[in-house]
Design an enzyme around this catalytic site. Structure first.
Site, mmCIF file in Angstrom:
data_model
loop_
_atom_site.group_PDB
_atom_site.id
_atom_site.type_symbol
_atom_site.label_atom_id
_atom_site.label_comp_id
_atom_site.label_asym_id
_atom_site.label_seq_id
_atom_site.Cartn_x
_atom_site.Cartn_y
_atom_site.Cartn_z
ATOM 1 N N HIS B 79 1.258 -1.238 0.124
ATOM 2 C CA HIS B 79 -0.034 -0.063 -0.065
ATOM 3 C C HIS B 79 0.403 0.942 0.177
ATOM 4 N N ASP B 108 8.522 22.037 -25.645
ATOM 5 C CA ASP B 108 8.252 20.998 -24.830
ATOM 6 C C ASP B 108 8.742 20.260 -23.902
ATOM 7 N N TRP B 144 6.921 0.013 4.435
ATOM 8 C CA TRP B 144 8.128 0.099 3.170
ATOM 9 C C TRP B 144 9.521 0.758 3.306
ATOM 10 N N SER B 171 13.615 5.771 -12.864
ATOM 11 C CA SER B 171 12.626 6.881 -13.733
ATOM 12 C C SER B 171 12.638 8.237 -12.694
ATOM 13 N N SER B 172 12.623 8.219 -11.760
ATOM 14 C CA SER B 172 12.210 9.581 -10.914
ATOM 15 C C SER B 172 13.646 10.292 -11.535
ATOM 16 N N HIS B 255 13.707 11.293 4.537
ATOM 17 C CA HIS B 255 12.898 12.610 5.025
ATOM 18 C C HIS B 255 13.389 13.201 3.326
ATOM 19 N N GLU B 257 12.270 12.952 0.798
ATOM 20 C CA GLU B 257 11.320 12.709 0.300
ATOM 21 C C GLU B 257 10.454 12.662 0.061
ATOM 22 N N TYR B 259 9.339 15.493 1.519
ATOM 23 C CA TYR B 259 9.306 16.583 1.306
ATOM 24 C C TYR B 259 9.047 16.967 -0.134
ATOM 25 N N SER B 270 -0.216 27.521 -4.299
ATOM 26 C CA SER B 270 -0.072 28.769 -4.607
ATOM 27 C C SER B 270 -0.009 29.065 -6.261
ATOM 28 N N HIS B 304 14.614 12.024 13.352
ATOM 29 C CA HIS B 304 13.646 12.433 14.077
ATOM 30 C C HIS B 304 13.037 10.957 13.971
ATOM 31 N N HIS B 305 13.320 9.908 13.096
ATOM 32 C CA HIS B 305 11.796 9.271 12.595
ATOM 33 C C HIS B 305 13.118 7.659 13.144
ATOM 34 N N THR B 330 7.639 26.238 6.995
ATOM 35 C CA THR B 330 6.437 25.898 6.448
ATOM 36 C C THR B 330 5.572 26.895 6.674
ATOM 37 N N LYS B 333 4.892 29.734 4.665
ATOM 38 C CA LYS B 333 3.945 29.479 3.819
ATOM 39 C C LYS B 333 2.530 29.677 3.969
ATOM 40 N N ARG B 452 1.731 0.883 14.997
ATOM 41 C CA ARG B 452 1.085 0.718 14.382
ATOM 42 C C ARG B 452 1.549 -0.777 13.543
HETATM 43 C C1 HEA Z 1 0.108 8.663 -0.389
HETATM 44 C C2 HEA Z 1 0.959 8.229 0.304
HETATM 45 C C3 HEA Z 1 -0.254 7.650 0.927
HETATM 46 C C4 HEA Z 1 -1.558 7.144 1.245
HETATM 47 C C5 HEA Z 1 -2.889 8.073 -0.059
HETATM 48 C C6 HEA Z 1 -2.239 6.584 2.097
HETATM 49 C C7 HEA Z 1 -4.015 6.236 2.107
HETATM 50 C C8 HEA Z 1 -4.515 5.482 2.219
HETATM 51 N N1 HEA Z 1 -4.110 4.889 3.589
HETATM 52 FE FE1 HEA Z 1 -1.977 4.987 4.226
HETATM 53 N N2 HEA Z 1 -0.587 4.695 4.740
HETATM 54 C C9 HEA Z 1 1.148 5.333 4.051
HETATM 55 C C10 HEA Z 1 0.977 5.794 2.746
HETATM 56 C C11 HEA Z 1 -0.866 6.431 1.913
HETATM 57 N N3 HEA Z 1 -2.114 5.815 2.542
HETATM 58 C C12 HEA Z 1 1.841 4.771 4.040
HETATM 59 C C13 HEA Z 1 3.706 5.399 3.978
HETATM 60 C C14 HEA Z 1 2.134 4.074 5.182
HETATM 61 C C15 HEA Z 1 2.953 3.129 5.926
HETATM 62 C C16 HEA Z 1 3.276 1.961 5.898
HETATM 63 C C17 HEA Z 1 3.968 1.403 6.398
HETATM 64 O O1 HEA Z 1 4.124 0.817 7.704
HETATM 65 O O2 HEA Z 1 4.857 0.577 6.173
HETATM 66 C C18 HEA Z 1 0.144 3.859 4.762
HETATM 67 C C19 HEA Z 1 0.141 2.916 6.228
HETATM 68 C C20 HEA Z 1 -0.905 2.492 6.315
HETATM 69 C C21 HEA Z 1 -1.921 2.512 7.820
HETATM 70 C C22 HEA Z 1 -1.452 1.860 9.143
HETATM 71 C C23 HEA Z 1 -1.041 0.753 8.329
HETATM 72 C C24 HEA Z 1 -0.739 -0.470 9.426
HETATM 73 O O3 HEA Z 1 0.360 0.200 10.522
HETATM 74 O O4 HEA Z 1 -1.009 -1.368 9.817
HETATM 75 C C25 HEA Z 1 -2.942 2.238 7.279
HETATM 76 C C26 HEA Z 1 -4.942 1.889 8.093
HETATM 77 O O5 HEA Z 1 -5.564 2.515 8.279
HETATM 78 C C27 HEA Z 1 -3.697 2.942 6.497
HETATM 79 C C28 HEA Z 1 -4.870 3.027 5.561
HETATM 80 C C29 HEA Z 1 -5.200 4.479 4.126
HETATM 81 C C30 HEA Z 1 -6.689 4.879 3.684
HETATM 82 C C31 HEA Z 1 -7.479 4.346 4.022
HETATM 83 C C32 HEA Z 1 -6.150 5.645 2.307
HETATM 84 C C33 HEA Z 1 -6.973 6.310 1.660
HETATM 85 O O6 HEA Z 1 -7.380 7.683 1.471
HETATM 86 C C34 HEA Z 1 -7.582 5.307 0.439
HETATM 87 C C35 HEA Z 1 -8.407 5.269 -0.136
HETATM 88 C C36 HEA Z 1 -8.468 5.636 -1.486
HETATM 89 C C37 HEA Z 1 -9.150 4.481 -1.684
HETATM 90 C C38 HEA Z 1 -10.127 3.106 -1.417
HETATM 91 C C39 HEA Z 1 -8.862 4.248 -3.221
HETATM 92 C C40 HEA Z 1 -10.160 4.218 -4.166
HETATM 93 C C41 HEA Z 1 -11.384 3.912 -4.193
HETATM 94 C C42 HEA Z 1 -11.894 2.118 -4.739
HETATM 95 C C43 HEA Z 1 -10.502 1.286 -4.954
HETATM 96 C C44 HEA Z 1 -12.921 2.121 -4.880
HETATM 97 C C45 HEA Z 1 -13.193 0.280 -3.967
HETATM 98 C C46 HEA Z 1 -13.810 1.584 -2.772
HETATM 99 C C47 HEA Z 1 -13.957 -0.134 -0.885
HETATM 100 C C48 HEA Z 1 -14.246 -1.083 -1.281
HETATM 101 C C49 HEA Z 1 -14.754 1.237 -0.262
HETATM 102 N N4 HEA Z 1 -2.290 3.785 5.519
HETATM 103 C C1 HEA Z 2 3.786 15.088 2.695
HETATM 104 C C2 HEA Z 2 4.310 14.063 3.569
HETATM 105 C C3 HEA Z 2 5.182 14.642 5.001
HETATM 106 C C4 HEA Z 2 4.889 16.002 5.309
HETATM 107 C C5 HEA Z 2 5.217 17.240 4.416
HETATM 108 C C6 HEA Z 2 5.560 15.969 6.837
HETATM 109 C C7 HEA Z 2 5.875 16.546 7.520
HETATM 110 C C8 HEA Z 2 6.641 17.058 8.843
HETATM 111 N N1 HEA Z 2 6.644 15.727 9.641
HETATM 112 FE FE1 HEA Z 2 6.335 14.051 9.026
HETATM 113 N N2 HEA Z 2 6.230 12.150 8.191
HETATM 114 C C9 HEA Z 2 5.696 11.279 7.154
HETATM 115 C C10 HEA Z 2 5.449 12.696 6.159
HETATM 116 C C11 HEA Z 2 5.954 13.813 5.918
HETATM 117 N N3 HEA Z 2 5.966 14.367 7.319
HETATM 118 C C12 HEA Z 2 5.930 10.668 7.171
HETATM 119 C C13 HEA Z 2 5.644 9.740 5.593
HETATM 120 C C14 HEA Z 2 6.685 9.823 7.983
HETATM 121 C C15 HEA Z 2 6.584 7.869 8.730
HETATM 122 C C16 HEA Z 2 7.440 7.542 7.713
HETATM 123 C C17 HEA Z 2 7.078 6.193 8.301
HETATM 124 O O1 HEA Z 2 7.761 5.717 9.367
HETATM 125 O O2 HEA Z 2 6.576 4.915 8.109
HETATM 126 C C18 HEA Z 2 6.601 10.945 8.882
HETATM 127 C C19 HEA Z 2 6.554 11.102 10.335
HETATM 128 C C20 HEA Z 2 7.413 11.678 11.474
HETATM 129 C C21 HEA Z 2 8.068 11.731 11.621
HETATM 130 C C22 HEA Z 2 8.724 10.340 12.875
HETATM 131 C C23 HEA Z 2 8.325 10.001 13.904
HETATM 132 C C24 HEA Z 2 8.216 8.676 14.388
HETATM 133 O O3 HEA Z 2 8.298 7.782 13.264
HETATM 134 O O4 HEA Z 2 8.261 8.390 15.347
HETATM 135 C C25 HEA Z 2 8.818 12.964 12.624
HETATM 136 C C26 HEA Z 2 9.171 12.955 13.896
HETATM 137 O O5 HEA Z 2 10.079 14.283 14.135
HETATM 138 C C27 HEA Z 2 8.139 13.760 11.902
HETATM 139 C C28 HEA Z 2 8.014 15.892 11.338
HETATM 140 C C29 HEA Z 2 7.367 16.162 10.392
HETATM 141 C C30 HEA Z 2 7.900 17.436 10.407
HETATM 142 C C31 HEA Z 2 8.032 17.828 12.266
HETATM 143 C C32 HEA Z 2 7.482 18.548 9.864
HETATM 144 C C33 HEA Z 2 6.712 19.543 9.649
HETATM 145 O O6 HEA Z 2 7.413 19.137 7.854
HETATM 146 C C34 HEA Z 2 5.621 20.062 9.629
HETATM 147 C C35 HEA Z 2 5.415 21.950 9.542
HETATM 148 C C36 HEA Z 2 4.174 21.884 9.218
HETATM 149 C C37 HEA Z 2 4.406 22.678 10.432
HETATM 150 C C38 HEA Z 2 4.587 22.850 11.622
HETATM 151 C C39 HEA Z 2 2.404 23.956 10.484
HETATM 152 C C40 HEA Z 2 2.196 25.071 9.951
HETATM 153 C C41 HEA Z 2 3.389 26.097 10.464
HETATM 154 C C42 HEA Z 2 2.613 26.833 11.083
HETATM 155 C C43 HEA Z 2 1.358 27.556 11.109
HETATM 156 C C44 HEA Z 2 3.522 28.335 11.557
HETATM 157 C C45 HEA Z 2 3.604 28.133 13.229
HETATM 158 C C46 HEA Z 2 3.602 27.091 14.194
HETATM 159 C C47 HEA Z 2 4.695 26.132 15.125
HETATM 160 C C48 HEA Z 2 5.627 26.775 15.214
HETATM 161 C C49 HEA Z 2 4.215 25.497 15.462
HETATM 162 N N4 HEA Z 2 7.359 13.153 10.436
HETATM 163 CU CU LIG Z 3 10.989 13.109 8.666
#
Ligand code: HEA
Ligand code: HEA
Ligand SMILES: [Cu+2]
Ligand code: CUA
Lengths: 289, 527, 283
Positions: B79, B108, B144, B171-172, B255, B257, B259, B270, B304-305, B330, B333, B452
């Site tokens: 997923h 292009d 993942w 590809s990327s 990390h 990634e 962003y 924007s 931080h992860h 952030t 923004k 989780r």
């Molecule tokens: C961009 C990234 C992205 C997106 C879009 C989503 C979208 C969703 N994610 Fe996911 N998710 C991750 C990135 C993302 N996730 C990541 C990185 C993890 C961590 C994995 C890991 O631990 O290694 C994670 C893990 C994760 C978990 C935790 C699993 C675990 O820890 O065991 C869960 C549980 O609820 C979850 C739920 C969902 C749901 C319900 C959506 C929904 O938003 C999805 C909605 C879309 C659809 C459903 C598809 C469209 C509709 C159909 C196909 C029609 C059929 C519909 C029905 C039958 C109702 N995700």
């Molecule tokens: C699009 C993806 C995305 C983005 C943008 C971010 C943004 C941020 N993430 Fe997140 N993060 C993930 C995707 C993302 N993360 C994913 C996928 C994981 C889990 C991976 C995995 O384990 O599978 C994760 C996990 C993750 C962790 C690890 C948690 C753990 O496993 O224990 C942490 C810890 O520091 C963290 C921090 C942050 C912070 C500080 C930001 C900051 O960039 C956020 C900044 C924004 C704001 C703060 C809000 C706006 C600000 C204001 C309004 C200004 C004023 C605010 C203050 C002064 C408070 N993220």
């Molecule tokens: Cu991070």
């Protein structure tokens, strides 16, 4: 195809080379994976994959060379290629950075920690029986058995000299190209190619020596792992670079490239310098320090 | 800096594409390739979403009901890989393909053949990844993040997964190189860097991040491969390595990634907010600098992860402080977006609704991110549903919302047809209500102690899981509307004007809707 | 069932309330982190709440401004667009203020972290080793060691297609066969490692989790003043049964603890007992 006027940006129409490339890449990697899973099919698939990829490269680069020689590319296209090549090299730098990172991490952190450093005194006492940290090492479990360390000042130093000279000869060739002196250009390239393949040959000797006489292998703990992965990927890049230089040499002999217009040459020269710089890093951090 | 970029090499009047399937396979046209990317991404969103539905169905109630634990882990792993590498990233590349040449006044992309290859690697890579579901020992199931030593226990799927990741990386990187070459080299005369639309800027910086970190991921997974098959000891203490070393290398990629998954989204939002506020973007240059600062900081926060792996305290402090700092750019923004709306003359068509939803819900995700950044608290949050809630807020209501906003915004330009506004609004409201039912309770679950990546849980977590699952099914079904709207708009509908939105500014709106096959055959005038 | 529903409703409402910043009362309903039972866990809890409230406050300001603008500056109420689009002054203000807020968060966070990581001068040591999928506990000073796995009842109920209702199992998935037993009032140091893949040892009421890394030992500590039973789970994906390796720690008064130790030793004295062989294998 109609001819382009000089200030057009050349946008090619459809090409089937990319899809051939994808099929080749998939066959190659899928074959490798199959082989790793222990199937004899895998090797054959890999060979097929390599052949398809080679076919693609000949076709693709052939097209590009034809277009280039046909005068389709203006200054701006040339600049696109330059940006493309520079960023490609940057991506290669980052690939090597991952392995250098592993080397530094092992030397600065994991090995000292296994030896009880930092907050890991108990790691050493409880798990590794007061093993003493050192570099190079194949780890506290003496993984891969006793081995000898590869010294810096024999073959590797000679190889450094060879690669550095090849950097000079390729620059000489470039200089000749800009002066329009084709025979010096070819001579410079020939020297570079010879040096490049000599480097690869010497490295092969070094590997053979390591495996047969020093018991230094990929399996010799973290030292063997970092040593062979870093020098191995580097050696692979030197090989690719030398092949590319050979192609450029033949193209030069055929009269491709002009004093103003020779990006193909430059791209390969850049690549060659990059390989050179990586080697310096290797020499310092893998062999010497 | 760049001179006129006109004409393709061919007869100026035979701009029609080739016919049939081969048109799509061999195309070098940025619009065709953009379409391919976007459709592929939509497909992957559904595949990844279907896997999420399996996850939510199994978690609907305590006890194992429909899948076994190992298959559950396969679903979680795939997923995430599919959503990130198959849905969000290709969607952004697709948008870049369609829009960059139109926004900067180019005919292009800079390297059209390579552009085709960037795309056509993806279907092969994902076939390889998804194919592992049917192999001996099942698909990869180590999350993942594929941490060793666990991932080394994977069966036959292991090398296929590694090579699939290599292919996605190739590809990327090629896609990113193309973006940079296009932006730096193909701008129309007068389109200086500081005049570029923000979507272009954010993509320029994203492309840089991609080239910097995808090769590092390639290196990391290569080390996994050699550890499993070639006796190396990168991640084994017995040989002097360390399993945690993998995590450092992975998150050095991982990390930045995240962003990569949000900066283009910032760019899209924007573009949209000024259009519907009918007011110029507030603080253009600080937006650019903020994006660059986020990119810079993203390289020094990775651990931080890994707060719980047992790093020395000094390391934990460093990574905590650096992570907290990201809130500053952030925040700039977010404040700029709000100031753009301030004293505007706003209307709320579907793209604007999604953009506003983005601002609010992404910020909530940002706040939980900031909470996670606080190392001592992360000792509690880490690897719980609180983290899952955090990243779905930034990914689903962040990245996905921005992609949907962008799709509604530019779809009339691409197709020449107006989408159905009523349906679009329905889609927004249904999504926004259900997505919060889906992910908000996950904060509570995490704080209450639910880890989780577990297929079953103790009964105290039952209610919130059920609520979350119901929200999940409803959100998933709502996305069927999206697919319907997009497809029906492609096939027909009310004719869209060239300008489409009365507040829209930028070169892409000066072209007809739909735009000609080659965007700007004559370099446009840039004021 | 209807009782259950009203609990739901209550929780949903409380969830909403917490959103608005009235979170403290929510603790008992399993919505929020708890202060736990140690100094450290209390500190972590208060830090958590502090940051949460700050975020809520910022949210009120930012979203407030946004919704005000959405309300007032709509075209449909005849709003005309202004054309300002830059102000260095406000840009500086909203860079500096968040920065200051962050510093005010960083100070208590630093203190809490330093305290949390200080495992020096322990009164006793326990070695914890993760296995796929159970925990092993060893008391080096006492020569006691044993495995701790999911209890049989949960294990039966959790099988795919089992007819046992999880709700009928006491502490479903949070119960073990052999508890880790510790004395109150002592600073206990944990040496945490793994025998195979990475696991993570987490008991929420103690305030932290720590990864169990094969080949390395991580240190952590706790001191609990009141007797009690605390439950937790493995918190790092460790394969198919990651969800089924719970942790139960029981803190006993010193005298009870001593009695427990004596009983364990007596059992271990019997050379046929599995515990004794485990001790031999571990040391
Ligand atoms: C961009 C990234 C992205 C997106 C879009 C989503 C979208 C969703 N994610 Fe996911 N998710 C991750 C990135 C993302 N996730 C990541 C990185 C993890 C961590 C994995 C890991 O631990 O290694 C994670 C893990 C994760 C978990 C935790 C699993 C675990 O820890 O065991 C869960 C549980 O609820 C979850 C739920 C969902 C749901 C319900 C959506 C929904 O938003 C999805 C909605 C879309 C659809 C459903 C598809 C469209 C509709 C159909 C196909 C029609 C059929 C519909 C029905 C039958 C109702 N995700
Ligand atoms: C699009 C993806 C995305 C983005 C943008 C971010 C943004 C941020 N993430 Fe997140 N993060 C993930 C995707 C993302 N993360 C994913 C996928 C994981 C889990 C991976 C995995 O384990 O599978 C994760 C996990 C993750 C962790 C690890 C948690 C753990 O496993 O224990 C942490 C810890 O520091 C963290 C921090 C942050 C912070 C500080 C930001 C900051 O960039 C956020 C900044 C924004 C704001 C703060 C809000 C706006 C600000 C204001 C309004 C200004 C004023 C605010 C203050 C002064 C408070 N993220
Ligand atoms: Cu991070
Ligand atoms: Cu042990 Cu998860």
């Amino acid at each position: 195809m109609s001819a382009a006027t000089h200030d057009d940006y050349y946008v090619p129409h459809g090409s089937h080379w990319p899809i051939v490339g994808s099929i080749g890449l998939t066959t190659l990697l899928g074959g490798f994976a199959t082989m790793l899973n222990g199937s004899t099919m895998g090797g054959k698939l890999m060979i097929a994959g390599v052949l398809i990829v080679l076919f693609m490269m000949f076709g693709w680069f052939g097209t590009v060379i034809r277009e280039s020689e046909g005068g389709y590319y203006n200054e701006q296209v040339d600049r696109s290629f330059r940006w493309g090549m520079s960023w490609f090299i940057f991506s290669e730098v980052m690939f090597f950075a991952a392995f250098f990172g592993a080397l530094f991490y092992a030397r600065e952190f994991s090995i000292p920690w296994i030896g009880g450093g930092g907050n890991n005194m108990m790691t050493n006492l409880e798990l590794w029986n007061s093993w003493e940290a050192a570099w190079p090492t194949n780890g506290p479990a003496n993984v891969g058995g006793e081995y000898e360390v590869m010294g810096a000042w024999g073959l590797p130093a000679l190889n450094t000299l060879i690669l550095l000279s090849s950097g000079v000869t390729v620059t000489w060739a470039h200089w000749a190209l800009k002066k329009g002196n084709r025979s010096q250009l070819v001579l410079g390239l020939l020297a570079t190619v010879v040096l490049g393949f000599t480097f690869v040959g010497l490295q092969a000797m070094e590997y053979s020596h390591a495996y047969h006489e020093m018991n230094l292998t990929l399996g010799s703990g973290i030292y063997g792992s970092t040593f062979f992965m870093l020098t191995g990927f580097h050696g692979f890049h030197v090989t690719m670079g030398a092949i590319m230089l050979t192609v450029i040499m033949f193209r030069s002999m055929k009269g491709h490239f002009t004093a103003e217009h020779h990006f193909g040459f430059e791209a390969v020269a850049w690549y060659w310098h990059f390989v050179d710089v990586v080697w310096l890093g290797l020499f310092i951090f893998v062999y010497w320090l | 800096m760049s001179e006129a970029t006109t004409h393709d090499a061919h007869d100026h009047h035979d701009h029609g594409p080739a016919k049939g399937l081969m048109r799509w396979v061999t195309t070098t046209n940025h619009k065709d390739i953009g379409t391919l990317y976007l459709l592929f991404s939509l497909l992957m969103f559904f595949v990844g979403g279907a896997m999420a539905m399996v996850i939510r169905a199994e978690l609907f109630a305590p006890g194992m009901q429909i899948v076994d634990p190992y298959f559950f882990n396969q679903m979680t792993t795939n997923h995430a890989l599919i959503m990130i590498f198959g849905a969000v990233m290709p969607a952004f590349v697709g948008l870049a393909n369609w829009l960059l040449p139109m926004m900067i006044g180019a005919p292009d992309m800079a390297l059209p053949r390579m552009n085709n290859w960037s795309f056509w690697i993806l279907p092969f890579a994902f076939s390889m990844l998804i194919g592992t579901l049917f192999m001996d020992g099942g698909a990869p199931a180590a999350g993942w993040t594929i941490y060793p030593p666990l991932v080394l226990q994977t069966g036959d799927a292991f090398p296929f997964m590694i090579f699939a990741i290599h292919m996605m990386g190739i590809s990327s990187v090629m896609g990113a190189i193309n973006v940079i070459a296009t932006i730096l080299n193909m701008r129309a005369p007068g389109m200086t860097l500081m005049k570029m639309p923000l979507f272009v800027w954010t993509w320029l910086i994203t492309a840089y991040l991609l080239i910097a970190v995808m090769p590092v991921l390639a290196g990391a997974v290569t080390m996994l491969l050699t550890d499993k098959y070639f006796h190396t000891s990168f991640f084994t203490a017995a040989g002097g390595g360390d399993p945690v070393m993998y995590q450092h290398i992975f998150w050095f990629f991982g990390h930045p990634e995240v962003y990569i998954l949000i900066l283009p989204a910032f760019g899209i939002v924007s573009q949209i907010i000024p259009t519907f506020a009918r007011k110029q973007l507030f603080g253009y240059s600080s937006m650019v600098y903020a994006t660059a600062s986020i990119a810079f900081l993203s390289f020094i926060v990775w651990a931080h992860h890994m707060f719980t792996v047992g790093m020395p305290v000094a390391g934990e402090l460093f990574f905590m402080y650096a992570t907290m700092l990201i809130a500053v750019p952030t925040g700039v923004k977010v404040f700029n977006w709000v100031s753009t709306m301030w004293k505007g003359s706003m209307t709320f068509e579907t793209p604007m609704l999604f953009a506003l939803g983005f601002v609010v819900l992404f910020t909530i995700g940002g706040f939980s991110g900031l909470m996670l950044a606080i190392a001592p608290s992360d000792f509690q949050y880490h690897d719980t549903y609180f983290v899952v809630a955090h990243f779905h807020y930034v990914l689903v209501t962040g990245a996905i919302y921005a992609i949907m906003a962008g799709t509604y915004y530019w779809l009339p330009k691409w197709t020449g047809h107006m989408y159905n506004e009523t349906l679009g609004k329905w889609h927004f409201w249904l999504s926004t209500i259900t997505v919060n039912i889906l992910f908000f309770p996950q904060h509570f679950l995490g704080l209450a102690g639910m880890p989780r990546r577990i297929p079953d849980y103790s009964v105290q977590f039952a209610e919130f899981n059920m609520i979350s699952s119901i929200g999940g099914f409803a959100f998933g079904l709502s996305q069927l509307m999206f697919a319907y709207i997009v497809i029906s708009t492609i096939r027909g509908g009310k004719k869209a004007s060239d300008q489409v939105w009365d507040g829209a500014k930028g070169l892409e709106w000066t072209l007809p809707s739909p735009p000609p096959y080659h965007s700007f055959t004559e370099a446009p005038e840039v004021k | 069932m209807s009782h259950k529903k009203s609990v739901w409703l209550q929780r949903a409402l409380l969830g909403g309330a917490m959103l608005l910043g009235a979170g403290s009362a929510a603790a008992e309903y399993g919505l929020n982190m708890t202060p736990g039972v140690t100094n450290v866990s209390g500190e972590v809890y208060h830090l958590h709440m502090l940051i949460f409230y700050i975020c809520c406050a910022i949210a009120v300001v930012v979203f407030g401004a946004m919704f005000y603008s959405i309300w007032k500056h709509r075209k449909s109420v005849g709003a005309e667009a202004a054309n300002f689009h830059e102000s260095t002054t406000v840009e500086i203000i909203w860079t500096v203020i968040p920065f200051a807020i962050l510093i005010s968060m960083a100070i208590p966070a630093t203190k809490a972290l330093i305290n949390l990581e200080d495992a020096s001068d322990p009164d006793m040591t326990v070695k914890i080793t993760g296995y796929q999928w159970k925990w092993h506990y060893a008391y080096p000073e006492e020569q006691i060691a044993f495995f701790s796995s999911l209890d049989a009842k949960s294990n039966e109920a959790r099988q795919l297609g089992s007819s046992v209702d999880p709700a009928s199992v006491e502490d479903y998935l949070l119960n073990v066969d052999n508890r880790l037993v510790l004395p109150v009032g002592k600073k206990v140091r944990f040496l945490i490692t793994s025998n195979d893949v990475i696991h993570s040892w987490w008991v929420r009421d103690l305030g932290w989790k720590k990864d169990a890394i094969p080949g390395f030992i991580n240190e952590a500590w706790t001191r609990v003043e009141e007797p009690g039973v605390y439950r937790g789970q493995c918190a790092e994906l460790c394969g198919k049964d990651h969800g089924f390796m719970p942790i139960v720690v029981e803190f006993k008064a010193q005298a009870d603890y001593d009695a427990w130790v004596a009983a364990q030793k007596a059992q271990a004295g019997n050379s046929k007992s599995p515990v004794a062989t485990v001790v031999a294998a571990v040391n």
